[in-house]
Design an enzyme around this catalytic site. Structure first.
Site, PDB file in Angstrom:
ATOM      1  N   CYS A   1      -2.067  10.057  -0.539  1.00 29.78           N
ATOM      2  CA  CYS A   1      -1.903  10.596  -2.056  1.00 29.78           C
ATOM      3  C   CYS A   1      -3.191   9.791  -2.609  1.00 29.78           C
ATOM      4  O   CYS A   1      -4.038   8.294  -2.488  1.00 29.78           O
ATOM      5  CB  CYS A   1      -1.149  10.308  -2.983  1.00 29.78           C
ATOM      6  SG  CYS A   1      -0.134   8.296  -2.608  1.00 29.78           S
TER       7      CYS A   1
ATOM      8  N   HIS B   1       2.033   1.040   3.684  1.00 34.87           N
ATOM      9  CA  HIS B   1       3.480   1.109   3.971  1.00 34.87           C
ATOM     10  C   HIS B   1       2.743   1.924   5.190  1.00 34.87           C
ATOM     11  O   HIS B   1       3.481   3.300   5.984  1.00 34.87           O
ATOM     12  CB  HIS B   1       4.898   1.302   3.862  1.00 34.87           C
ATOM     13  CG  HIS B   1       5.295   0.794   3.119  1.00 34.87           C
ATOM     14  ND1 HIS B   1       6.833   0.708   1.659  1.00 34.87           N
ATOM     15  CD2 HIS B   1       5.455  -1.225   3.208  1.00 34.87           C
ATOM     16  CE1 HIS B   1       6.750   0.121   1.958  1.00 34.87           C
ATOM     17  NE2 HIS B   1       6.394  -1.160   2.189  1.00 34.87           N
TER      18      HIS B   1
ATOM     19  N   CYS C   1      -0.870   0.840  -7.998  1.00 39.65           N
ATOM     20  CA  CYS C   1      -0.590   2.491  -8.436  1.00 39.65           C
ATOM     21  C   CYS C   1      -0.045   3.348 -10.360  1.00 39.65           C
ATOM     22  O   CYS C   1       0.903   2.700 -10.397  1.00 39.65           O
ATOM     23  CB  CYS C   1       0.263   3.196  -7.640  1.00 39.65           C
ATOM     24  SG  CYS C   1       0.044   5.251  -7.893  1.00 39.65           S
TER      25      CYS C   1
ATOM     26  N   HIS D   1      12.966  -3.090  -2.135  1.00 35.19           N
ATOM     27  CA  HIS D   1      11.746  -2.276  -1.671  1.00 35.19           C
ATOM     28  C   HIS D   1      10.702  -3.425  -2.717  1.00 35.19           C
ATOM     29  O   HIS D   1      10.836  -3.453  -4.117  1.00 35.19           O
ATOM     30  CB  HIS D   1      11.574  -1.297  -2.045  1.00 35.19           C
ATOM     31  CG  HIS D   1      10.483   0.404  -2.167  1.00 35.19           C
ATOM     32  ND1 HIS D   1       9.385  -0.423  -2.458  1.00 35.19           N
ATOM     33  CD2 HIS D   1      10.421   1.276  -0.692  1.00 35.19           C
ATOM     34  CE1 HIS D   1       8.498   0.534  -2.674  1.00 35.19           C
ATOM     35  NE2 HIS D   1       9.011   1.430  -1.234  1.00 35.19           N
TER      36      HIS D   1
ATOM     37  N   GLU E   1       8.480  -2.181  -4.376  1.00 32.73           N
ATOM     38  CA  GLU E   1       8.498  -1.238  -5.776  1.00 32.73           C
ATOM     39  C   GLU E   1       9.326  -1.607  -6.644  1.00 32.73           C
ATOM     40  O   GLU E   1       9.264  -1.583  -7.894  1.00 32.73           O
ATOM     41  CB  GLU E   1       7.752  -0.007  -5.365  1.00 32.73           C
ATOM     42  CG  GLU E   1       7.559   0.774  -6.814  1.00 32.73           C
ATOM     43  CD  GLU E   1       7.815   2.521  -6.791  1.00 32.73           C
ATOM     44  OE1 GLU E   1       8.190   2.825  -7.655  1.00 32.73           O
ATOM     45  OE2 GLU E   1       7.332   2.686  -5.964  1.00 32.73           O
TER      46      GLU E   1
ATOM     47  N   SER F   1       8.699   3.348   4.662  1.00 33.81           N
ATOM     48  CA  SER F   1       8.144   3.912   3.960  1.00 33.81           C
ATOM     49  C   SER F   1       8.492   4.543   3.722  1.00 33.81           C
ATOM     50  O   SER F   1       9.618   5.461   4.269  1.00 33.81           O
ATOM     51  CB  SER F   1       6.725   4.602   4.630  1.00 33.81           C
ATOM     52  OG  SER F   1       6.454   5.649   3.412  1.00 33.81           O
ATOM     53  N   SER F   2       9.360   4.377   2.125  1.00 36.81           N
ATOM     54  CA  SER F   2      10.771   5.355   1.458  1.00 36.81           C
ATOM     55  C   SER F   2      10.073   6.418   1.167  1.00 36.81           C
ATOM     56  O   SER F   2      10.805   8.032   1.701  1.00 36.81           O
ATOM     57  CB  SER F   2      11.156   4.151  -0.144  1.00 36.81           C
ATOM     58  OG  SER F   2      11.557   5.377  -0.209  1.00 36.81           O
TER      59      SER F   2
ATOM     60  N   SER G   1       1.228   7.161   2.827  1.00 36.30           N
ATOM     61  CA  SER G   1       0.074   5.906   3.440  1.00 36.30           C
ATOM     62  C   SER G   1       0.444   6.221   4.512  1.00 36.30           C
ATOM     63  O   SER G   1      -1.311   5.201   5.083  1.00 36.30           O
ATOM     64  CB  SER G   1       1.259   4.712   3.114  1.00 36.30           C
ATOM     65  OG  SER G   1       1.723   4.328   2.333  1.00 36.30           O
TER      66      SER G   1
END
Length: 402
Positions: free
Chosen positions: A66, A96, A157, A185, A187, A317-318, A379
């Site tokens: 992204c 990730h 981000c 996580h 984030e 990676s969620s 990612s």
């Protein structure tokens, strides 16, 4: 701590950089050679479908890197180019994806070591360069680095920053932030550090438990035990759930975040009535566009007749896990892998299940003509996706010859 004032002060510091260093053109060429793929572009040009022999590949129409990830990786490359001899650290994985993080280490960008459960910032010296990854860093980590006089390169981000601004708004009016996310996580750790009072719910089931407590009360000790690692210090469910605002980890399932928001809106409406709702509930749209686009593309892809689905992305990676969830719910045989090396042969594939367990499945690649759905998390470089597709083509071609 006034986190908003600190963040403003940090951003005006001469040691802080969020825009890169003017090496975009050179870095873009490097990133293209390392991560992009001619095969993937060919599949895009063929309406996201490619057939070779017995294999038809159907590629999701939104997948892979992204904008926020591309930006973070490019800034990390720029940082190494701009500081060729300085000691460069990064507070977490840049994104990730194992191949990208391996590349960071090859570029001598070091991860801050972890002692026990905490990061050991004592290894970072004054004047060292420290990269904050795409997920962001907690405000406490930023303060440590600022106080040390480090040069901070912030690749967070903007969608994550948007969530931080939301929880700051909640804090300003003394609302509790209910954050849809995973409390471990990176984030969500960062987001909660900017919040005042907060409670982290993993899914709709946990949200329903909280909503029931708001309406009917319940066992306070049981509540605090259940959310012991997922709430702010001193959290009191009997006091702190009277006024709530919704936020989310940007990589969670869009539909579930929306369900959770509507659940708490109905809950507060039931408890306080329509005239008082706005004094007890707030919701802002903090769902990441890229996450939403990849989930929507996956929902479209699984409507086709697929024999199997391969979901490519880091095991931590969620957003990749959420894509796998969609395939699982449709009953499609699906395999979440992080690298092409997980495909041992047409008979064996090593993959991650939704519960996090790594297993090996036999006879995963059917005989005869097959349609394979392919997607990847935000990612995952196109080059990794190409490697997987080429291996599937090669294995089916070999099986046909035999």
């Amino acid at each position: 701590m006034d986190t908003k004032a600190f963040k403003r002060s940090l951003q005006h510091s001469e040691n802080y950089n969020r825009k890169g260093f003017g090496h975009q053109a050179e870095v873009a060429t490097q990133l293209q050679s390392e991560y992009q793929s001619n095969l993937i572009q060919e599949i895009r040009d063929r309406n996201y479908t490619l057939q070779r022999g017995d294999v038809t590949i159907r590629l999701a129409q939104a997948f892979g890197f992204c904008w926020g990830v591309e930006r973070a990786v490019a800034m990390a490359y720029e940082t190494r180019q701009h500081f060729p001899t300085e000691h460069i650290w990064i507070t977490n994985e840049i994104i990730h994806n194992p191949s990208v993080n391996q590349r960071m280490q090859e570029m001598e960008v070091e991860f801050i070591p972890i002692e026990g459960k905490n990061k050991d910032f004592s290894v970072v010296g004054t004047g060292d360069v420290v990269i904050l990854p795409a997920f962001g860093a907690s405000v406490q980590e930023m303060q440590i680095l600022h106080d040390k006089g480090c040069k901070i390169v912030d690749t967070t981000c903007p969608w994550v920053s948007k969530v931080w601004n939301t929880v700051e708004k909640h804090k300003k009016i003394d609302y509790t932030s209910i954050i849809h996310g995973k409390y471990k996580h990176e984030e969500t750790v960062a987001t909660s550090s900017f919040a005042g009072k907060y409670l982290i719910v993993l899914n709709l089931q946990e949200a329903e438990y909280v909503a029931d407590y708001i309406i009917n009360g319940g066992n306070r000790e049981e509540f605090l035990t259940k959310f012991a690692k997922a709430c702010s210090a001193g959290f009191d469910p009997d006091q702190d759930l009277a006024r709530v605002g919704i936020a989310n980890q940007t990589t969670m399932l869009k539909g579930e975040t929306e369900q959770i928001g509507k659940l708490f809106e109905r809950t507060m409406l039931q408890k306080y009535g329509p005239t008082e709702l706005n004094q007890h509930f707030q919701s802002f749209n903090t769902i990441c566009d890229a996450t939403q686009e990849r989930q929507d593309a996956m929902l479209e892809l699984v409507e086709h007749n697929l024999d199997l689905m391969v979901v490519i992305g880091g095991f931590n990676s969620s957003n990749t896990t959420q894509l796998q969830q969609i395939a699982f719910e449709r009953g499609i045989p699906s395999y979440h892998i992080d690298t092409v090396e997980r495909i041992k042969s047409g008979d064996y594939i090593e993959h991650r299940q939704l519960n996090g367990q790594l297993i090996t499945t036999e006879n995963w690649l059917p005989d005869g003509e097959i349609v394979v759905g392919i997607t990847s998390g935000a990612s995952t470089p196109d080059k990794v996706v190409e490697d997987v597709i080429e291996k599937i083509f090669a294995m089916k071609a070999t099986a046909a010859v035999v």
